[in-house]
Design an enzyme around this catalytic site. Structure first.
Site, PDB file in Angstrom:
ATOM      1  N   TYR A   1      -1.572   3.786   0.941  1.00  0.00           N
ATOM      2  CA  TYR A   1      -0.964   3.431   2.236  1.00  0.00           C
ATOM      3  C   TYR A   1      -1.800   3.958   3.405  1.00  0.00           C
ATOM      4  O   TYR A   1      -1.839   3.344   4.475  1.00  0.00           O
ATOM      5  CB  TYR A   1       0.496   3.916   2.293  1.00  0.00           C
ATOM      6  CG  TYR A   1       1.377   3.054   1.421  1.00  0.00           C
ATOM      7  CD1 TYR A   1       1.678   3.423   0.112  1.00  0.00           C
ATOM      8  CD2 TYR A   1       1.834   1.809   1.872  1.00  0.00           C
ATOM      9  CE1 TYR A   1       2.428   2.598  -0.714  1.00  0.00           C
ATOM     10  CE2 TYR A   1       2.589   0.982   1.052  1.00  0.00           C
ATOM     11  CZ  TYR A   1       2.877   1.373  -0.250  1.00  0.00           C
ATOM     12  OH  TYR A   1       3.613   0.542  -1.069  1.00  0.00           O
TER      13      TYR A   1
ATOM     14  N   HIS B   1      11.031  -4.824   4.307  1.00  0.00           N
ATOM     15  CA  HIS B   1      10.329  -3.979   3.332  1.00  0.00           C
ATOM     16  C   HIS B   1       9.735  -2.733   3.955  1.00  0.00           C
ATOM     17  O   HIS B   1       8.867  -2.103   3.347  1.00  0.00           O
ATOM     18  CB  HIS B   1       9.233  -4.808   2.631  1.00  0.00           C
ATOM     19  CG  HIS B   1       9.802  -5.927   1.808  1.00  0.00           C
ATOM     20  ND1 HIS B   1       9.060  -7.009   1.385  1.00  0.00           N
ATOM     21  CD2 HIS B   1      11.058  -6.152   1.353  1.00  0.00           C
ATOM     22  CE1 HIS B   1       9.823  -7.823   0.691  1.00  0.00           C
ATOM     23  NE2 HIS B   1      11.044  -7.343   0.673  1.00  0.00           N
TER      24      HIS B   1
ATOM     25  N   GLY C   1       4.261 -18.281   5.690  1.00  0.00           N
ATOM     26  CA  GLY C   1       3.336 -17.417   4.960  1.00  0.00           C
ATOM     27  C   GLY C   1       3.946 -16.511   3.927  1.00  0.00           C
ATOM     28  O   GLY C   1       3.597 -15.332   3.839  1.00  0.00           O
TER      29      GLY C   1
ATOM     30  N   ALA D   1      -1.106 -20.468   9.547  1.00  0.00           N
ATOM     31  CA  ALA D   1      -0.181 -20.056  10.612  1.00  0.00           C
ATOM     32  C   ALA D   1      -0.756 -20.309  12.007  1.00  0.00           C
ATOM     33  O   ALA D   1      -0.042 -20.781  12.903  1.00  0.00           O
ATOM     34  CB  ALA D   1       0.145 -18.579  10.449  1.00  0.00           C
TER      35      ALA D   1
HETATM   36  N1  APR Z   1      -1.220 -18.948   7.053  1.00  0.00           N
HETATM   37  C1  APR Z   1       0.000 -19.094   6.463  1.00  0.00           C
HETATM   38  N2  APR Z   1       0.250 -18.766   5.175  1.00  0.00           N
HETATM   39  C2  APR Z   1      -0.797 -18.289   4.459  1.00  0.00           C
HETATM   40  C3  APR Z   1      -2.085 -18.102   4.998  1.00  0.00           C
HETATM   41  C4  APR Z   1      -2.279 -18.455   6.355  1.00  0.00           C
HETATM   42  N3  APR Z   1      -3.476 -18.319   6.950  1.00  0.00           N
HETATM   43  N4  APR Z   1      -2.899 -17.595   4.017  1.00  0.00           N
HETATM   44  C5  APR Z   1      -2.126 -17.467   2.917  1.00  0.00           C
HETATM   45  N5  APR Z   1      -0.862 -17.886   3.172  1.00  0.00           N
HETATM   46  C6  APR Z   1       0.294 -17.933   2.275  1.00  0.00           C
HETATM   47  C7  APR Z   1      -0.041 -18.102   0.811  1.00  0.00           C
HETATM   48  O1  APR Z   1      -0.228 -19.471   0.494  1.00  0.00           O
HETATM   49  C8  APR Z   1       1.203 -17.515   0.150  1.00  0.00           C
HETATM   50  O2  APR Z   1       2.205 -18.503  -0.013  1.00  0.00           O
HETATM   51  O3  APR Z   1       0.955 -16.694   2.369  1.00  0.00           O
HETATM   52  C9  APR Z   1       1.670 -16.476   1.160  1.00  0.00           C
HETATM   53  C10 APR Z   1       1.391 -15.059   0.719  1.00  0.00           C
HETATM   54  O4  APR Z   1       2.184 -14.782  -0.410  1.00  0.00           O
HETATM   55  P1  APR Z   1       2.208 -13.277  -0.958  1.00  0.00           P
HETATM   56  O5  APR Z   1       0.823 -12.758  -1.002  1.00  0.00           O
HETATM   57  O6  APR Z   1       3.037 -13.292  -2.215  1.00  0.00           O
HETATM   58  O7  APR Z   1       2.955 -12.455   0.179  1.00  0.00           O
HETATM   59  P2  APR Z   1       4.515 -12.359   0.434  1.00  0.00           P
HETATM   60  O8  APR Z   1       5.206 -13.632   0.059  1.00  0.00           O
HETATM   61  O9  APR Z   1       4.681 -11.871   1.816  1.00  0.00           O
HETATM   62  O10 APR Z   1       4.955 -11.191  -0.591  1.00  0.00           O
HETATM   63  C11 APR Z   1       6.311 -10.785  -0.511  1.00  0.00           C
HETATM   64  O11 APR Z   1       5.829  -9.068  -2.128  1.00  0.00           O
HETATM   65  O12 APR Z   1       4.389  -7.476  -2.819  1.00  0.00           O
HETATM   66  C12 APR Z   1       5.572  -7.664  -2.177  1.00  0.00           C
HETATM   67  O13 APR Z   1       6.547  -6.281  -0.578  1.00  0.00           O
HETATM   68  C13 APR Z   1       5.479  -7.146  -0.781  1.00  0.00           C
HETATM   69  O14 APR Z   1       6.391  -8.114   1.237  1.00  0.00           O
HETATM   70  C14 APR Z   1       5.642  -8.399   0.072  1.00  0.00           C
HETATM   71  C15 APR Z   1       6.398  -9.328  -0.855  1.00  0.00           C
END
Ligand code: APR
Length: 232
Positions: free
Chosen positions: A55, A106, A171, A216
């Site tokens: 972290y 989170h 995202g 985004a």
């Molecule tokens: N703009 C929009 N979306 C995007 C971009 C972008 N430039 N680049 C990637 N993405 C999308 C990906 O296609 C994917 O669907 O963002 C998403 C990221 O997914 P994850 O990496 O799984 O992140 P997230 O959904 O926020 O994870 C949820 O998992 O690990 C835990 O606590 C952690 O808060 C996190 C939770």
């Protein structure tokens, strides 16, 4: 006339173009780490230095990045709508951009808390190490909801989502619960917009869902312009 309520659920993709890694994309944060080692209470108990360093690295990186055009467009939305952001992200980019109402599901990288009292939370922007104690002499830990831990803000997030006239999801891979379940709490008539270059949902999955397969910084400003124009 009171403003329409827009609820925005954001995930790591919201901050990707600011330079922060997502979790599950190629070269994502989880690629280099065993989630249970660096983001679980068991991992912290087993090797607290490893977790604190994980972290500390992310906190240092957050000091170097800025909000992107997607974050800024959500601030512009507040001129015409009552906007509530519910984010899975632990960065503070929505706040840095100027969003007024941000609920962190989170936790937050720039906060720490007592290991024995989750309500004892402190602002913290520097490295956190063993020996950094709360004022009762207990070790401080990142104010992050780890895997297997309760999501204290969930009820608040559900109540916010249930008030939505419009829901925007940006995202997120929709793979982590209970955050991913929030889409089911939007009122039936509310249109849902899903902004993600590689969307994990299809328009047929949910009532009133429009998928915008864009990053985004392109999809959010365009959607904001569309929603704002629809008011005139
Ligand atoms: N703009 C929009 N979306 C995007 C971009 C972008 N430039 N680049 C990637 N993405 C999308 C990906 O296609 C994917 O669907 O963002 C998403 C990221 O997914 P994850 O990496 O799984 O992140 P997230 O959904 O926020 O994870 C949820 O998992 O690990 C835990 O606590 C952690 O808060 C996190 C939770």
């Amino acid at each position: 006339m009171s403003k329409q309520k827009i609820v925005v659920l954001t995930g790591a993709g919201m901050s990707a173009e600011s330079g922060l890694k997502t979790f599950r994309d190629a070269n994502g944060l989880w690629e280099g780490h065993d989630v249970m080692e660096v983001a679980s209470p068991q991992g912290f108990a087993k090797n607290p230095e490893l977790v604190l360093e994980f972290y500390n690295q992310r906190r240092k990186q957050l000091l170097e990045v800025s909000p992107n055009a997607g974050h800024r467009a959500l601030v512009e939305l507040e001129a015409h709508f009552d906007v509530n952001i519910v984010t899975q992200n632990v960065d503070n980019l929505h706040e840095q951009a100027g969003s007024s109402h941000v609920t962190h599901l989170h936790g937050e990288l720039f906060k720490v808390r007592s290991t024995v009292n989750e309500n004892h939370v402190l602002d913290w922007k520097k490295d956190l190490v063993l020996g950094d104690l709360d004022d009762n002499g207990h070790q401080l830990r990142p104010h992050i909801v780890w895997f297997g831990e309760m999501v204290p803000m969930l009820e608040t997030a559900v109540e916010i989502t249930q008030q939505a006239d419009i829901l925007i999801i940006i995202g997120t891979s929709m793979q982590v619960y209970p955050a991913a379940s929030l889409i089911n709490f939007a009122p039936q008539p509310a249109p849902i917009y899903f902004v993600d270059p590689k969307p994990n949902v299809a328009s047929s999955d949910f009532h009133n869902l429009t998928v915008i397969p864009k990053p985004a910084t392109e999809g959010v400003p365009n959607l904001v312009a569309q929603l704002t124009d629809s008011l005139t």
